[in-house]
Motif scaffolding. Structure first.
Motif, PDB file in Angstrom:
ATOM      1  N   TRP A 121       8.848   0.494   0.955  1.00 37.01           N
ATOM      2  CA  TRP A 121       9.214  -0.902   1.132  1.00 37.01           C
ATOM      3  C   TRP A 121       9.428  -1.241   2.614  1.00 37.01           C
ATOM      4  O   TRP A 121       9.669  -0.361   3.434  1.00 37.01           O
ATOM      5  N   PHE A 122       9.322  -2.524   2.899  1.00 40.72           N
ATOM      6  CA  PHE A 122       9.535  -3.051   4.251  1.00 40.72           C
ATOM      7  C   PHE A 122      10.741  -3.993   4.241  1.00 40.72           C
ATOM      8  O   PHE A 122      11.016  -4.637   3.233  1.00 40.72           O
ATOM      9  N   TRP A 123      11.406  -4.115   5.366  1.00 40.52           N
ATOM     10  CA  TRP A 123      12.460  -5.109   5.564  1.00 40.52           C
ATOM     11  C   TRP A 123      12.044  -5.980   6.739  1.00 40.52           C
ATOM     12  O   TRP A 123      11.634  -5.468   7.787  1.00 40.52           O
ATOM     13  N   ASP A 124      12.145  -7.279   6.555  1.00 39.09           N
ATOM     14  CA  ASP A 124      11.805  -8.243   7.601  1.00 39.09           C
ATOM     15  C   ASP A 124      13.110  -8.812   8.149  1.00 39.09           C
ATOM     16  O   ASP A 124      13.781  -9.600   7.486  1.00 39.09           O
ATOM     17  N   TYR A 125      13.494  -8.379   9.341  1.00 34.71           N
ATOM     18  CA  TYR A 125      14.732  -8.852   9.963  1.00 34.71           C
ATOM     19  C   TYR A 125      14.670 -10.345  10.261  1.00 34.71           C
ATOM     20  O   TYR A 125      15.660 -11.051  10.090  1.00 34.71           O
ATOM     21  N   ALA A 126      13.534 -10.827  10.726  1.00 38.25           N
ATOM     22  CA  ALA A 126      13.407 -12.234  11.105  1.00 38.25           C
ATOM     23  C   ALA A 126      13.594 -13.157   9.902  1.00 38.25           C
ATOM     24  O   ALA A 126      14.218 -14.214  10.013  1.00 38.25           O
ATOM     25  N   ALA A 127      13.066 -12.765   8.757  1.00 40.58           N
ATOM     26  CA  ALA A 127      13.196 -13.569   7.538  1.00 40.58           C
ATOM     27  C   ALA A 127      14.407 -13.144   6.707  1.00 40.58           C
ATOM     28  O   ALA A 127      14.726 -13.797   5.722  1.00 40.58           O
ATOM     29  N   ASP A 128      15.056 -12.047   7.085  1.00 40.17           N
ATOM     30  CA  ASP A 128      16.216 -11.500   6.379  1.00 40.17           C
ATOM     31  C   ASP A 128      15.904 -11.286   4.898  1.00 40.17           C
ATOM     32  O   ASP A 128      16.596 -11.778   4.012  1.00 40.17           O
ATOM     33  N   ARG A 129      14.798 -10.531   4.659  1.00 42.24           N
ATOM     34  CA  ARG A 129      14.407 -10.297   3.270  1.00 42.24           C
ATOM     35  C   ARG A 129      13.584  -9.018   3.128  1.00 42.24           C
ATOM     36  O   ARG A 129      12.948  -8.541   4.066  1.00 42.24           O
ATOM     37  N   LEU A 130      13.619  -8.511   1.912  1.00 44.82           N
ATOM     38  CA  LEU A 130      12.814  -7.364   1.530  1.00 44.82           C
ATOM     39  C   LEU A 130      11.363  -7.790   1.408  1.00 44.82           C
ATOM     40  O   LEU A 130      11.072  -8.885   0.937  1.00 44.82           O
ATOM     41  N   ARG A 131      10.473  -6.919   1.839  1.00 41.60           N
ATOM     42  CA  ARG A 131       9.028  -7.142   1.676  1.00 41.60           C
ATOM     43  C   ARG A 131       8.462  -5.926   0.969  1.00 41.60           C
ATOM     44  O   ARG A 131       8.745  -4.811   1.354  1.00 41.60           O
ATOM     45  N   GLU A 132       7.666  -6.154  -0.018  1.00 42.40           N
ATOM     46  CA  GLU A 132       7.000  -5.045  -0.691  1.00 42.40           C
ATOM     47  C   GLU A 132       5.550  -4.944  -0.249  1.00 42.40           C
ATOM     48  O   GLU A 132       4.837  -4.042  -0.673  1.00 42.40           O
ATOM     49  N   ASP A 133       5.122  -5.861   0.633  1.00 41.16           N
ATOM     50  CA  ASP A 133       3.741  -5.858   1.114  1.00 41.16           C
ATOM     51  C   ASP A 133       3.695  -5.416   2.569  1.00 41.16           C
ATOM     52  O   ASP A 133       4.673  -5.480   3.278  1.00 41.16           O
TER      53      ASP A 133
END
Length: 120
Positions: free
Chosen positions: A75-87
Protein backbone atom coordinates in the motif's frame (compact mmCIF):
# COMPACT_ATOMS: atom_id res chain seq x y z
CA UNK A 1 -7.25 6.57 -9.13
CA UNK A 2 -4.72 9.13 -10.29
CA UNK A 3 -3.81 12.39 -8.64
CA UNK A 4 -2.58 15.62 -10.23
CA UNK A 5 0.84 15.25 -8.63
CA UNK A 6 1.42 11.61 -9.67
CA UNK A 7 3.94 12.54 -12.36
CA UNK A 8 6.24 13.89 -9.61
CA UNK A 9 5.26 11.45 -6.86
CA UNK A 10 6.58 8.25 -8.44
CA UNK A 11 9.89 7.21 -9.97
CA UNK A 12 9.70 3.43 -10.42
CA UNK A 13 13.34 3.26 -11.54
CA UNK A 14 14.87 4.42 -8.22
CA UNK A 15 15.88 1.68 -5.78
CA UNK A 16 15.37 2.07 -2.03
CA UNK A 17 18.09 3.89 -0.09
CA UNK A 18 18.83 0.83 2.06
CA UNK A 19 17.46 -1.86 4.32
CA UNK A 20 16.50 0.50 7.14
CA UNK A 21 15.70 4.08 8.07
CA UNK A 22 18.52 6.28 6.80
CA UNK A 23 18.42 8.69 9.74
CA UNK A 24 17.95 6.02 12.44
CA UNK A 25 20.87 4.03 11.01
CA UNK A 26 23.08 7.13 11.02
CA UNK A 27 22.17 7.93 14.64
CA UNK A 28 22.20 4.34 15.96
CA UNK A 29 18.44 4.47 16.55
CA UNK A 30 15.61 2.04 15.91
CA UNK A 31 12.24 1.98 14.17
CA UNK A 32 8.85 0.32 14.42
CA UNK A 33 7.94 0.09 10.71
CA UNK A 34 9.53 1.43 7.54
CA UNK A 35 8.22 3.57 4.67
CA UNK A 36 9.84 4.15 1.27
CA UNK A 37 9.55 7.38 -0.71
CA UNK A 38 8.00 6.60 -4.09
CA UNK A 39 9.85 9.50 -5.72
CA UNK A 40 13.46 9.10 -4.54
CA UNK A 41 13.66 5.79 -2.66
CA UNK A 42 14.44 7.33 0.76
CA UNK A 43 13.65 4.78 3.48
CA UNK A 44 12.40 6.34 6.69
CA UNK A 45 10.61 5.18 9.81
CA UNK A 46 6.85 5.42 10.32
CA UNK A 47 4.97 7.89 12.50
CA UNK A 48 4.73 5.38 15.35
CA UNK A 49 8.54 5.25 15.47
CA UNK A 50 10.41 7.62 17.79
CA UNK A 51 12.06 9.48 14.87
CA UNK A 52 9.13 9.77 12.43
CA UNK A 53 11.68 10.20 9.62
CA UNK A 54 9.38 9.31 6.69
CA UNK A 55 7.10 12.24 7.49
CA UNK A 56 10.12 14.47 8.08
CA UNK A 57 11.39 13.51 4.62
CA UNK A 58 8.03 14.49 3.08
CA UNK A 59 8.13 17.86 4.83
CA UNK A 60 11.72 18.55 3.76
CA UNK A 61 11.49 17.23 0.19
CA UNK A 62 7.86 17.72 -0.77
CA UNK A 63 7.75 14.12 -2.05
CA UNK A 64 4.13 13.27 -1.23
CA UNK A 65 3.86 9.49 -1.52
CA UNK A 66 5.45 6.65 0.45
CA UNK A 67 4.97 2.93 0.15
CA UNK A 68 5.12 0.51 3.05
CA UNK A 69 8.58 -1.04 3.17
CA UNK A 70 7.36 -3.99 5.23
CA UNK A 71 7.62 -7.42 3.56
CA UNK A 72 4.32 -8.46 2.00
CA UNK A 73 2.74 -4.98 2.13
CA UNK A 74 2.24 -2.92 -1.03
CA UNK A 75 0.00 0.00 0.00
CA UNK A 76 0.89 3.67 -0.47
CA UNK A 77 0.23 6.69 1.74
CA UNK A 78 -0.23 10.12 0.18
CA UNK A 79 0.84 12.80 2.66
CA UNK A 80 -0.39 15.66 0.46
CA UNK A 81 -3.91 14.21 0.23
CA UNK A 82 -3.72 12.69 3.75
CA UNK A 83 -5.08 9.35 2.56
CA UNK A 84 -4.30 5.73 1.88
CA UNK A 85 -3.67 4.77 -1.74
CA UNK A 86 -3.86 1.24 -2.99
CA UNK A 87 -2.72 2.23 -6.49
CA UNK A 88 0.69 3.08 -7.83
CA UNK A 89 3.37 1.62 -10.04
CA UNK A 90 5.62 -1.23 -9.04
CA UNK A 91 8.76 0.32 -7.58
CA UNK A 92 12.31 -0.93 -8.16
CA UNK A 93 13.19 -3.92 -5.97
CA UNK A 94 13.45 -4.79 -3.23
CA UNK A 95 9.84 -4.16 -2.17
CA UNK A 96 10.59 -4.41 1.56
CA UNK A 97 13.34 -4.64 4.11
CA UNK A 98 15.05 -8.03 4.44
CA UNK A 99 12.60 -10.65 5.72
CA UNK A 100 15.02 -11.66 8.49
CA UNK A 101 15.15 -8.09 9.83
CA UNK A 102 12.67 -7.83 12.71
CA UNK A 103 9.98 -5.22 13.25
CA UNK A 104 10.70 -3.29 15.30
CA UNK A 105 14.26 -3.22 14.14
CA UNK A 106 17.03 -3.48 13.55
CA UNK A 107 18.09 -6.39 15.71
CA UNK A 108 20.36 -5.32 18.53
CA UNK A 109 19.21 -1.69 18.70
CA UNK A 110 15.60 -2.04 19.87
CA UNK A 111 15.23 -1.32 23.60
CA UNK A 112 13.54 -3.93 25.79
CA UNK A 113 10.76 -1.46 26.60
CA UNK A 114 10.30 -0.38 22.96
CA UNK A 115 6.48 -0.37 23.12
CA UNK A 116 6.60 2.50 25.64
CA UNK A 117 8.45 4.62 23.07
CA UNK A 118 5.88 4.26 20.30
CA UNK A 119 4.21 7.46 19.24
CA UNK A 120 0.49 7.74 18.77
Amino acid sequence: MSDVHDDQAFDPSVPPSGAGCVECDAAGGWWFHLRRCAACGHVGCCDSSPGQHATAHFRASGHPVVQSYEPGEDWFWDYAADRLREDGPALAPPAGHPADQPSPGPAGRVPADWARSLRG
